[in-house]
Design an enzyme around this catalytic site. Sequence first.
Site, PDB file in Angstrom:
ATOM      1  N   GLU A 321       0.843  -1.194   0.000  1.00  7.06           N
ATOM      2  CA  GLU A 321       0.000   0.000   0.000  1.00  7.06           C
ATOM      3  C   GLU A 321       0.883   1.250   0.000  1.00  7.06           C
ATOM      4  OE1 GLU A 321      -3.472  -1.789   2.979  1.00  7.06           O
ATOM      5  OE2 GLU A 321      -1.956  -0.413   3.743  1.00  7.06           O
ATOM      6  N   CYS A 322       0.627   2.175  -0.879  1.00  8.60           N
ATOM      7  CA  CYS A 322       1.240   3.501  -0.891  1.00  8.60           C
ATOM      8  C   CYS A 322       2.771   3.426  -0.770  1.00  8.60           C
ATOM      9  CB  CYS A 322       0.633   4.373   0.199  1.00  8.60           C
ATOM     10  SG  CYS A 322       0.909   6.149  -0.071  1.00  8.60           S
TER      11      CYS A 322
END
Length: 432
Positions: A321-322
Site C-alpha cells: 500500500e502507498c
Amino acid sequence: MPNIPSCPALLIAAPASGHGKTSVTAGIARYHSRRGLRVRCFKTGPDFIDPGLLEQASGQPVYNLDTWIMGEDHCRQLLHEAAAGNDLILVEGVMGLFDGTPSSADLAECFGLPVLPVIDASKMAQTFAAVLHGLATFRDSLKIAGAVANNVASERHAELLRAALPSHIKLATLPRNPDATLPSRHLGLRIAAEIDGLDQRLDRLAEAVGASCLAELPAPAEFVQPATQPLAEALLHEKTIAVARDNAFCFLYRANIDCLRKLGAQVVFFSPLKDNALPAADAIYLPGGYPELFAAELSRNESLRQQMRSHVEKNKPLLAECGGLMTLGDALEDLNGNRHAMLGLLPGIAHMGQRLHAIGSQQALIAGASIRGHTFHYSRFDTTLTPCFQAQTQDGRTGEALYRHGSLLASYVHWYFPSNPALVASWFLSEG
C-alpha cells in the site's frame, strides 16, 4: 433491558487543521491518565500519525472512526466497547469541524458526542468569539461543551477572549509553550517514535490542561451497541503474515492487524530498515509510511531485499500500500533527484513531488466484492503495467490504480481490512 453503557466523552474539533486538536486531545488524555483514569482515544477519519501520539498520551490502543470507510455499526461497536470499560472517551476530529464527508460534525451527531472546539487564538482577540459562535450555531443539532483558546500569549490576552464570550460558555485558555509543541512535516505531525522528549512534551500539555477547566470530566454520553456482527471465519488459519513495521513503514491501522488475527493468521513484524532476514512467512504486507525519507537505508539492505525477491519468486503473496508500492519498483527518486534502487518487483519508478498528488477516501469493486480505504500521497508511480482494477472516489470519479503482477497486489490505497475481511483473506492466500 439492553446494555447501554455511559461514559464522559468529547469530540475535539477546530475551524481547520493546525489549530492544535492533537495537542489538546493528547494533553487531556495525559492529564486524566496521570490521575489514574482509563482514557480511550479515537481519531476521526483515516489517519495513522495522530493515533500513535494519542496512544503515547493515554497508554491505551487508539482506533479510527469513519462511518463511510468503516460503516456506522463498526464505529458504534468500538465506542460501545470503550464506554463499557473506561472513564473517559476522547475523539479527535479531522480538518475543520464541518469539512469532509463524513465530517467531524457528522460523527458527533451520529453518536451523540459533545463537541469541544479548539481555536488558535494567537492572532486574534474578540474575533475568537465570532469564530466560536459560527462553529456552535452553524448546525443547531450539535452539543457544544465549552471551548479551548490555544496559544494564548498572556493573562491579558485571556481576559480579552473571555470578555467577548457569553458567561455560560466554559473557556479553557492554554498558553503558548514551545516546549509542548508537536513537530510536523509534509504528511502531518511527526510519528511518536521520532519526537525527542515526547513524554516531556505531553506532560507539559497535561499541566496546562490541569490548570484549566479541562481538568473537569465532561458529562456522560450513552453508547448503544449495534446489531451483533458476524464473526470472521478463520480463513487464514495456520498462515503467517510478515508485516513491515518501522519508521519507514508506519502507516498501519491497528484494526488491520486485529482483523488478520481474527481471520486466524499469525502476525509477525519485521523492519526493512534494520533486519537482515525476513521472518518465515506465507505472505508479506508492506503498509505505507515514509520510504522516501529512508530510501538510501532501504536500498543498502541488500540481504533483506534479496529475501523479499525470493519470497515473490516462490509465488507467495505480497500486498503493498502507498509507501509499500513505492518500494516495489525499480527505483525511488527523492526530492533532490537522487535515485535509489528498490526491490525491482514491479516495473516502474516512484517519483517524490513537492505537492499533494492525491487525497481522499476510495473504494474498489473486485469480483463483485467492495473494499474501502483512503489515499494520501505526494509521489507518483510511473509504470508500464496496466491496472487490474481501478478504485473510485466517494462521488464516483476514477481513483487509484490497483496493480496485479504475479503474486503481488499493489496500490496507493491504504485499505481498511475490516471493511471486507473475506476479500483481504483472499489476497493473502492468492498466488498470482
